[in-house]
Design a protein around this motif. Structure first.
Motif, PDB file in Angstrom:
ATOM      1  N   LEU A   1      69.882  80.057  35.214  1.00  0.00           N
ATOM      2  CA  LEU A   1      68.933  79.838  36.308  1.00  0.00           C
ATOM      3  C   LEU A   1      68.699  78.351  36.587  1.00  0.00           C
ATOM      4  O   LEU A   1      68.542  77.556  35.658  1.00  0.00           O
TER       5      LEU A   1
ATOM      6  N   VAL B   1      65.944  76.121  38.104  1.00  0.00           N
ATOM      7  CA  VAL B   1      64.550  76.198  38.531  1.00  0.00           C
ATOM      8  C   VAL B   1      64.192  74.948  39.341  1.00  0.00           C
ATOM      9  O   VAL B   1      64.279  73.828  38.844  1.00  0.00           O
TER      10      VAL B   1
ATOM     11  N   SER C   1      55.526  75.915  41.235  1.00  0.00           N
ATOM     12  CA  SER C   1      56.755  75.629  40.491  1.00  0.00           C
ATOM     13  C   SER C   1      56.451  75.245  39.045  1.00  0.00           C
ATOM     14  O   SER C   1      57.224  75.544  38.138  1.00  0.00           O
TER      15      SER C   1
ATOM     16  N   SER D   1      57.881  77.489  35.988  1.00  0.00           N
ATOM     17  CA  SER D   1      58.689  76.776  34.992  1.00  0.00           C
ATOM     18  C   SER D   1      58.159  77.065  33.588  1.00  0.00           C
ATOM     19  O   SER D   1      58.919  77.353  32.664  1.00  0.00           O
TER      20      SER D   1
ATOM     21  N   LEU E   1      58.647  80.862  32.545  1.00  0.00           N
ATOM     22  CA  LEU E   1      60.061  81.175  32.260  1.00  0.00           C
ATOM     23  C   LEU E   1      60.492  80.583  30.919  1.00  0.00           C
ATOM     24  O   LEU E   1      61.271  81.190  30.193  1.00  0.00           O
TER      25      LEU E   1
ATOM     26  N   LYS F   1      62.253  82.866  28.069  1.00  0.00           N
ATOM     27  CA  LYS F   1      63.710  82.622  28.071  1.00  0.00           C
ATOM     28  C   LYS F   1      64.451  83.321  26.922  1.00  0.00           C
ATOM     29  O   LYS F   1      65.547  83.830  27.110  1.00  0.00           O
TER      30      LYS F   1
ATOM     31  N   ILE G   1      68.393  77.883  31.254  1.00  0.00           N
ATOM     32  CA  ILE G   1      67.608  77.309  32.359  1.00  0.00           C
ATOM     33  C   ILE G   1      67.856  75.810  32.521  1.00  0.00           C
ATOM     34  O   ILE G   1      67.953  75.086  31.540  1.00  0.00           O
TER      35      ILE G   1
ATOM     36  N   TYR H   1      66.139  72.608  34.897  1.00  0.00           N
ATOM     37  CA  TYR H   1      65.089  72.252  35.846  1.00  0.00           C
ATOM     38  C   TYR H   1      65.592  71.152  36.777  1.00  0.00           C
ATOM     39  O   TYR H   1      66.272  70.228  36.337  1.00  0.00           O
TER      40      TYR H   1
ATOM     41  N   VAL I   1      65.685  79.528  41.208  1.00  0.00           N
ATOM     42  CA  VAL I   1      64.335  80.088  41.077  1.00  0.00           C
ATOM     43  C   VAL I   1      63.370  79.298  41.949  1.00  0.00           C
ATOM     44  O   VAL I   1      63.293  78.078  41.854  1.00  0.00           O
TER      45      VAL I   1
END
Ligand code: SF4
Ligand code: ZN
Ligand code: ZN
Length: 289
Positions: free
Chosen positions: A44, A46, A54, A58, A61, A65, A72, A74, A148
């Motif tokens: 993902l 993000v 957001s 964040s 998640l 995870k 993930i 970011y 995301v």
């Protein structure tokens, strides 16, 4: 007013929950979202802007995870809006550091040669498109399963009504908690884990978890239609949920948007014309600098 699960004081009327049960409910709702839409063993990207939505997505998640075996990354886009961008970046860095994740920063000026401030006319109508383009391109080139987004229930209700007020019925096909990835069209799917949660619930979660988020608004947003709508029309949480559930049901009967996608002759990403909107906009902005 007591919590519906225990004897503690409720902090919210609907659902009527105490602090502990509210946090549990909130995180469970996002977990249920991931379960329902089969977001398991996925990579993902993000999009973190530093805003409350957001930041909250964040944070939650990062907690989920392991359970869902998520990989993930970011991603922050440096838009170049004085004060606002610096403050947003500071928050995005702080949040990702606190959850122990690296943050990828995409500098619009360095990568594309312009900032959002170089758009003199209605910057907001281009900013969203520019961010979507960059996120999709980066996610596609780096093999992500989904991007995301932090859109919440209030955003979706606004989107629905705004399109109804403007008679854009086919646009309603675009609402929904997720879109699928279509690899051969170079389109990466998008998921909105906060789709069924209200702004009030998100603010409350951020407060209870002591999460930082950007307090100041982007200077371009001061007179946004969305702000006016939220001030003028008030719905309860259940009414908002019913609106989106009804539209999701109605979508089955709405005409499909008939768009024929080809690839942009400049960047190779999907478009309905020869050159995509991003490339056309970029060219126009650069010619004014
Ligand atoms: Fe971009 Fe407009 Fe949002 Fe500012 S308010 S970040 S210019 S869409
Ligand atoms: Zn309780
Ligand atoms: Zn292009």
């Amino acid at each position: 007013m007591k919590c519906q699960h225990c004897k503690k004081q409720a902090i919210l009327k609907s659902p009527r929950l105490c602090e502990d049960h509210f946090v549990e409910y909130f995180e469970r709702k996002i977990g249920k979202f991931l379960d329902k839409y089969k977001i398991k063993n996925k990579k993902l990207l993000v999009a973190i802007s530093g805003g409350k939505d957001s930041v909250v997505v964040s944070y939650v998640l990062s907690k989920l995870k392991e359970k869902f075996n998520l990989q993930i990354e970011y991603f922050f886009i440096r838009l170049g809006i004085p004060v606002f961008t610096e403050k947003s970046e500071e928050i995005a860095t702080k949040v990702t550091e606190s959850i122990n994740y690296p943050l990828t920063i995409y500098d619009l000026k360095k990568e594309e040669g312009f900032t959002i401030m170089d758009i003199k006319y209605k910057p907001c109508s281009y900013c969203g498109m520019i961010r979507r383009y960059i996120l999709n391109k980066y996610a596609f080139e780096n093999d992500f399963d989904y991007v995301v987004l932090g859109h919440n229930l209030d955003d979706e209700v606004f989107f629905i009504f705004n399109n109804m007020f403007n008679k854009n019925i086919t646009q309603l096909q675009r609402t929904g908690p997720l879109t699928q990835t279509i690899k051969d069209k170079k389109l990466v799917g998008r998921i909105k884990p906060l789709y069924f949660l209200t702004e009030q619930e998100i603010l409350l979660y951020a407060k209870l978890k002591n999460l930082p988020y950007v307090g100041c608004a982007c200077p371009n947003s001061l007179e946004s239609t969305q702000k006016k709508f939220k001030k003028d029309i008030e719905f309860s949480r259940d009414q908002k949920l019913n609106i989106v559930y009804s539209i999701l049901e109605m979508k089955k009967y709405l005409p499909e948007e008939k768009v024929e996608l080809k690839f942009c002759e400049k960047c190779g990403f999907p478009t309905t014309s020869d050159t995509c909107k991003f490339c056309r906009t970029k060219e126009k902005i650069l010619s004014t600098l």
